[in-house]
Write an enzyme that holds these catalytic residues in place. Structure first.
Site, PDB file in Angstrom:
ATOM      1  N   GLY A  45       0.481   6.928   6.175  1.00 37.92           N
ATOM      2  CA  GLY A  45      -0.188   7.686   5.115  1.00 37.92           C
ATOM      3  C   GLY A  45       0.595   7.890   3.835  1.00 37.92           C
ATOM      4  CD  GLU A 101       4.705  14.880   6.259  1.00 38.56           C
ATOM      5  OE1 GLU A 101       3.847  13.996   6.458  1.00 38.56           O
ATOM      6  OE2 GLU A 101       5.233  15.530   7.170  1.00 38.56           O
ATOM      7  CG  ASP A 102      -0.382  11.680   4.750  1.00 37.78           C
ATOM      8  OD1 ASP A 102       0.282  12.594   5.279  1.00 37.78           O
ATOM      9  OD2 ASP A 102      -1.170  10.962   5.404  1.00 37.78           O
ATOM     10  CG  ASP A 105      -4.347  19.879   8.136  1.00 38.70           C
ATOM     11  OD1 ASP A 105      -4.914  20.649   7.340  1.00 38.70           O
ATOM     12  OD2 ASP A 105      -4.887  19.484   9.189  1.00 38.70           O
ATOM     13  CG  ASP A 161      -6.317   7.175   8.367  1.00 36.74           C
ATOM     14  OD1 ASP A 161      -5.490   8.105   8.243  1.00 36.74           O
ATOM     15  OD2 ASP A 161      -6.817   6.856   9.460  1.00 36.74           O
ATOM     16  NE  ARG A 167      -3.800   4.021   6.856  1.00 33.27           N
ATOM     17  CZ  ARG A 167      -3.465   5.152   7.480  1.00 33.27           C
ATOM     18  NH1 ARG A 167      -3.064   6.188   6.787  1.00 33.27           N
ATOM     19  NH2 ARG A 167      -3.523   5.255   8.791  1.00 33.27           N
TER      20      ARG A 167
HETATM   21  P1  IMP Z   1      -0.491  18.342  10.486  1.00 32.36           P
HETATM   22  O1  IMP Z   1       0.459  18.138  11.611  1.00 32.36           O
HETATM   23  O2  IMP Z   1      -1.707  19.133  10.913  1.00 32.36           O
HETATM   24  O3  IMP Z   1       0.112  18.936   9.246  1.00 32.36           O
HETATM   25  O4  IMP Z   1      -1.145  16.909  10.207  1.00 32.36           O
HETATM   26  C1  IMP Z   1      -0.792  16.087   9.235  1.00 32.36           C
HETATM   27  C2  IMP Z   1      -1.346  14.702   9.481  1.00 32.36           C
HETATM   28  O5  IMP Z   1      -2.747  14.720   9.848  1.00 32.36           O
HETATM   29  C3  IMP Z   1      -1.270  13.925   8.186  1.00 32.36           C
HETATM   30  O6  IMP Z   1      -0.051  13.253   8.060  1.00 32.36           O
HETATM   31  C4  IMP Z   1      -2.468  13.000   8.276  1.00 32.36           C
HETATM   32  O7  IMP Z   1      -2.130  11.803   8.938  1.00 32.36           O
HETATM   33  C5  IMP Z   1      -3.478  13.743   9.122  1.00 32.36           C
HETATM   34  N1  IMP Z   1      -4.487  14.427   8.273  1.00 32.36           N
HETATM   35  C6  IMP Z   1      -4.634  15.765   8.125  1.00 32.36           C
HETATM   36  N2  IMP Z   1      -5.642  16.048   7.282  1.00 32.36           N
HETATM   37  C7  IMP Z   1      -6.137  14.863   6.858  1.00 32.36           C
HETATM   38  C8  IMP Z   1      -7.224  14.505   5.940  1.00 32.36           C
HETATM   39  O8  IMP Z   1      -7.907  15.327   5.319  1.00 32.36           O
HETATM   40  N3  IMP Z   1      -7.422  13.165   5.774  1.00 32.36           N
HETATM   41  C9  IMP Z   1      -6.698  12.200   6.414  1.00 32.36           C
HETATM   42  N4  IMP Z   1      -5.689  12.511   7.266  1.00 32.36           N
HETATM   43  C10 IMP Z   1      -5.415  13.826   7.493  1.00 32.36           C
HETATM   44 MG    MG Z   2      -4.199   9.527   9.786  1.00 32.03          MG
END
Ligand code: IMP
Ligand code: MG
Length: 180
Positions: A45, A101-102, A105, A161, A167
């Site tokens: 990402g 990071e992308d 969340d 994605d 992407r």
């Molecule tokens: P976290 O561990 O919940 O912070 O998740 C982060 C990962 O979840 C990111 O690196 C993305 O790969 C994926 N992700 C979370 N939200 C989105 C979204 O809105 N679109 C696409 N991928 C997401």
């Molecule tokens: Mg993903």
């Protein structure tokens, strides 16, 4: 590029993303002036954001990547558990490291990566993310550089994605899978 069906409202255009990346690069240049930094991208990402950022930076930059696999859809004890599927090529000891990071969340992935990288003795360790969805945060992580704060909607583009697609969209847009 026309938007595919299912890709809905554009939150940030390609031009807005590019302009914001330049601003963040200037902030990073200022903070790390006189030093060199290592950008660590999380595959896949963050690749698009990392390359755009790297090209906009004036400080000397090294890059490295890691890949993780998460237990997606997991709940309870497995939620947020992540495994390193591809490790960095090189050590990061005594280096100024920025984790790219992308999106941050829940923060669970980022926290895991921070803890792992911190154990390898970098000189400093910071977080730079394209998107921050703060409303969904479960664990606090110190995000130092962020391009955009976004609402609680699933988004695609600029590296993000939906089932491995979209992407390569230049913009950041809300995904509506029902309309696909
Ligand atoms: P976290 O561990 O919940 O912070 O998740 C982060 C990962 O979840 C990111 O690196 C993305 O790969 C994926 N992700 C979370 N939200 C989105 C979204 O809105 N679109 C696409 N991928 C997401
Ligand atoms: Mg993903």
């Amino acid at each position: 590029m026309t938007l595919p069906a299912g890709v809905g409202r554009v939150l940030y255009t390609e031009e807005q993303v590019a302009a914001r990346v330049l601003e963040i690069a200037a902030e990073i240049d200022k903070k790390y002036q006189g030093r060199e930094i290592k950008l660590i991208g999380v595959l896949k990402g963050s690749v698009f954001f990392l390359t755009a950022l790297a090209r906009a930076l004036n400080v000397p930059v090294k890059i490295d990547f890691l890949a993780i696999s998460s237990f997606s859809g997991a709940s309870g004890a497995l939620q947020g558990m992540v495994r390193i599927a591809k490790d960095l090529d090189d050590p990061i000891q005594d280096e100024d490291v920025l984790l790219i990071e992308d999106i941050v969340d829940t923060g669970l992935t980022t926290r895991y990566l921070l803890q792992t990288l911190a154990g390898r003795g970098p000189r400093s360790l910071g977080i730079c993310t394209l998107l921050d969805r703060h409303v969904r945060r479960l664990v606090q992580v110190p995000v130092e550089f962020r391009c955009f704060e976004i609402p609680d909607r699933f988004v695609v583009g600029c590296g993000l994605d939906y089932r491995q697609l979209y992407r390569n969209l230049g913009c950041i847009a809300v995904m509506n899978p029902d309309k696909q």
